[in-house]
Design a protein around this motif. Sequence first.
Motif, mmCIF file in Angstrom:
data_model
loop_
_atom_site.group_PDB
_atom_site.id
_atom_site.type_symbol
_atom_site.label_atom_id
_atom_site.label_comp_id
_atom_site.label_asym_id
_atom_site.label_seq_id
_atom_site.Cartn_x
_atom_site.Cartn_y
_atom_site.Cartn_z
ATOM 1 N N LEU A 49 0.843 -1.188 0.000
ATOM 2 C CA LEU A 49 0.000 0.000 0.000
ATOM 3 C C LEU A 49 0.878 1.237 0.000
ATOM 4 O O LEU A 49 1.923 1.262 0.629
ATOM 5 C CB LEU A 49 -0.881 0.046 1.253
ATOM 6 N N ARG A 50 0.426 2.268 -0.663
ATOM 7 C CA ARG A 50 1.100 3.562 -0.603
ATOM 8 C C ARG A 50 0.230 4.481 0.233
ATOM 9 O O ARG A 50 -0.899 4.776 -0.137
ATOM 10 C CB ARG A 50 1.292 4.138 -1.997
ATOM 11 N N LEU A 51 0.763 4.911 1.372
ATOM 12 C CA LEU A 51 0.017 5.764 2.285
ATOM 13 C C LEU A 51 0.724 7.104 2.441
ATOM 14 O O LEU A 51 1.956 7.180 2.392
ATOM 15 C CB LEU A 51 -0.094 5.119 3.670
ATOM 16 N N ASP A 52 -0.047 8.119 2.680
ATOM 17 C CA ASP A 52 0.494 9.418 3.039
ATOM 18 C C ASP A 52 1.355 9.244 4.296
ATOM 19 O O ASP A 52 0.979 8.494 5.206
ATOM 20 C CB ASP A 52 -0.684 10.368 3.293
ATOM 21 N N ASP A 53 2.495 9.909 4.355
ATOM 22 C CA ASP A 53 3.423 9.749 5.482
ATOM 23 C C ASP A 53 2.749 10.017 6.828
ATOM 24 O O ASP A 53 2.919 9.250 7.788
ATOM 25 C CB ASP A 53 4.636 10.669 5.329
ATOM 26 N N GLU A 54 2.004 11.097 6.917
ATOM 27 C CA GLU A 54 1.358 11.455 8.177
ATOM 28 C C GLU A 54 0.292 10.427 8.558
ATOM 29 O O GLU A 54 0.169 10.040 9.718
ATOM 30 C CB GLU A 54 0.750 12.859 8.091
ATOM 31 N N LEU A 55 -0.464 9.960 7.586
ATOM 32 C CA LEU A 55 -1.476 8.932 7.842
ATOM 33 C C LEU A 55 -0.805 7.659 8.361
ATOM 34 O O LEU A 55 -1.281 7.034 9.313
ATOM 35 C CB LEU A 55 -2.266 8.635 6.571
ATOM 36 N N GLN A 68 0.259 8.178 12.002
ATOM 37 C CA GLN A 68 -0.897 8.155 12.901
ATOM 38 C C GLN A 68 -1.431 6.738 13.080
ATOM 39 O O GLN A 68 -1.757 6.324 14.200
ATOM 40 C CB GLN A 68 -1.999 9.071 12.375
ATOM 41 N N ALA A 69 -1.539 5.996 11.987
ATOM 42 C CA ALA A 69 -2.042 4.624 12.071
ATOM 43 C C ALA A 69 -1.100 3.748 12.886
ATOM 44 O O ALA A 69 -1.545 2.954 13.730
ATOM 45 C CB ALA A 69 -2.228 4.049 10.665
ATOM 46 N N LYS A 70 0.182 3.892 12.668
ATOM 47 C CA LYS A 70 1.172 3.088 13.398
ATOM 48 C C LYS A 70 1.133 3.410 14.888
ATOM 49 O O LYS A 70 1.175 2.508 15.731
ATOM 50 C CB LYS A 70 2.565 3.332 12.817
ATOM 51 N N ALA A 71 1.012 4.704 15.219
ATOM 52 C CA ALA A 71 0.947 5.109 16.625
ATOM 53 C C ALA A 71 -0.328 4.587 17.280
ATOM 54 O O ALA A 71 -0.309 4.096 18.420
ATOM 55 C CB ALA A 71 1.019 6.627 16.737
ATOM 56 N N ARG A 72 -1.451 4.682 16.570
ATOM 57 C CA ARG A 72 -2.721 4.210 17.138
ATOM 58 C C ARG A 72 -2.684 2.701 17.332
ATOM 59 O O ARG A 72 -3.137 2.182 18.343
ATOM 60 C CB ARG A 72 -3.873 4.604 16.223
ATOM 61 N N ALA A 73 -2.131 1.982 16.356
ATOM 62 C CA ALA A 73 -2.020 0.523 16.484
ATOM 63 C C ALA A 73 -1.163 0.162 17.696
ATOM 64 O O ALA A 73 -1.536 -0.718 18.482
ATOM 65 C CB ALA A 73 -1.420 -0.065 15.207
ATOM 66 N N ALA A 74 -0.048 0.860 17.872
ATOM 67 C CA ALA A 74 0.832 0.588 19.021
ATOM 68 C C ALA A 74 0.104 0.881 20.333
ATOM 69 O O ALA A 74 0.212 0.114 21.298
ATOM 70 C CB ALA A 74 2.102 1.426 18.914
ATOM 71 N N PHE A 107 -4.453 -3.525 12.643
ATOM 72 C CA PHE A 107 -5.171 -2.261 12.754
ATOM 73 C C PHE A 107 -5.802 -1.878 11.416
ATOM 74 O O PHE A 107 -6.971 -1.507 11.351
ATOM 75 C CB PHE A 107 -4.217 -1.163 13.232
ATOM 76 N N LEU A 108 -5.026 -1.987 10.337
ATOM 77 C CA LEU A 108 -5.532 -1.629 9.011
ATOM 78 C C LEU A 108 -6.630 -2.594 8.554
ATOM 79 O O LEU A 108 -7.615 -2.179 7.935
ATOM 80 C CB LEU A 108 -4.398 -1.573 7.997
ATOM 81 N N GLU A 109 -6.473 -3.882 8.862
ATOM 82 C CA GLU A 109 -7.519 -4.850 8.529
ATOM 83 C C GLU A 109 -8.836 -4.466 9.191
ATOM 84 O O GLU A 109 -9.892 -4.476 8.562
ATOM 85 C CB GLU A 109 -7.124 -6.258 8.980
ATOM 86 N N GLU A 110 -8.766 -4.136 10.490
ATOM 87 C CA GLU A 110 -9.975 -3.764 11.216
ATOM 88 C C GLU A 110 -10.572 -2.465 10.681
ATOM 89 O O GLU A 110 -11.790 -2.330 10.575
ATOM 90 C CB GLU A 110 -9.690 -3.656 12.712
#
Length: 85
Positions: free
Chosen positions: A5-11, A14-20, A29-32
């Motif tokens: 997947l190609r994601l915006d850096d900020e997104l 944020q996703a990585k921090a929320r998953a952690a 996290f992305l699957e959910e």
Amino acid sequence: MQTTLRLDDELYRQAKARAAALGMSLTKFLEEAVRERLLTPTRAPRRQPLRLPVSSAADGLAPGFSTLKDAVAAADLAEDRLRAR
């Protein structure tokens, strides 16, 4: 399945921090997140009401046409002739 997947850096950050913070992997996290989005009903975009023109002509059909069917047939014939050009 594995994909890229190609994601915006900020997104991504944020996703990585929320998953952690939730104690789960980024993949989980992305699957959910995708599953939740797919299960959420979507609404059709709200459209402006369609305004149809109203004729101010009197006396019904144009001269030479006794029925609406005749008028429509003539319009169809004219359109066919224009397309044939």
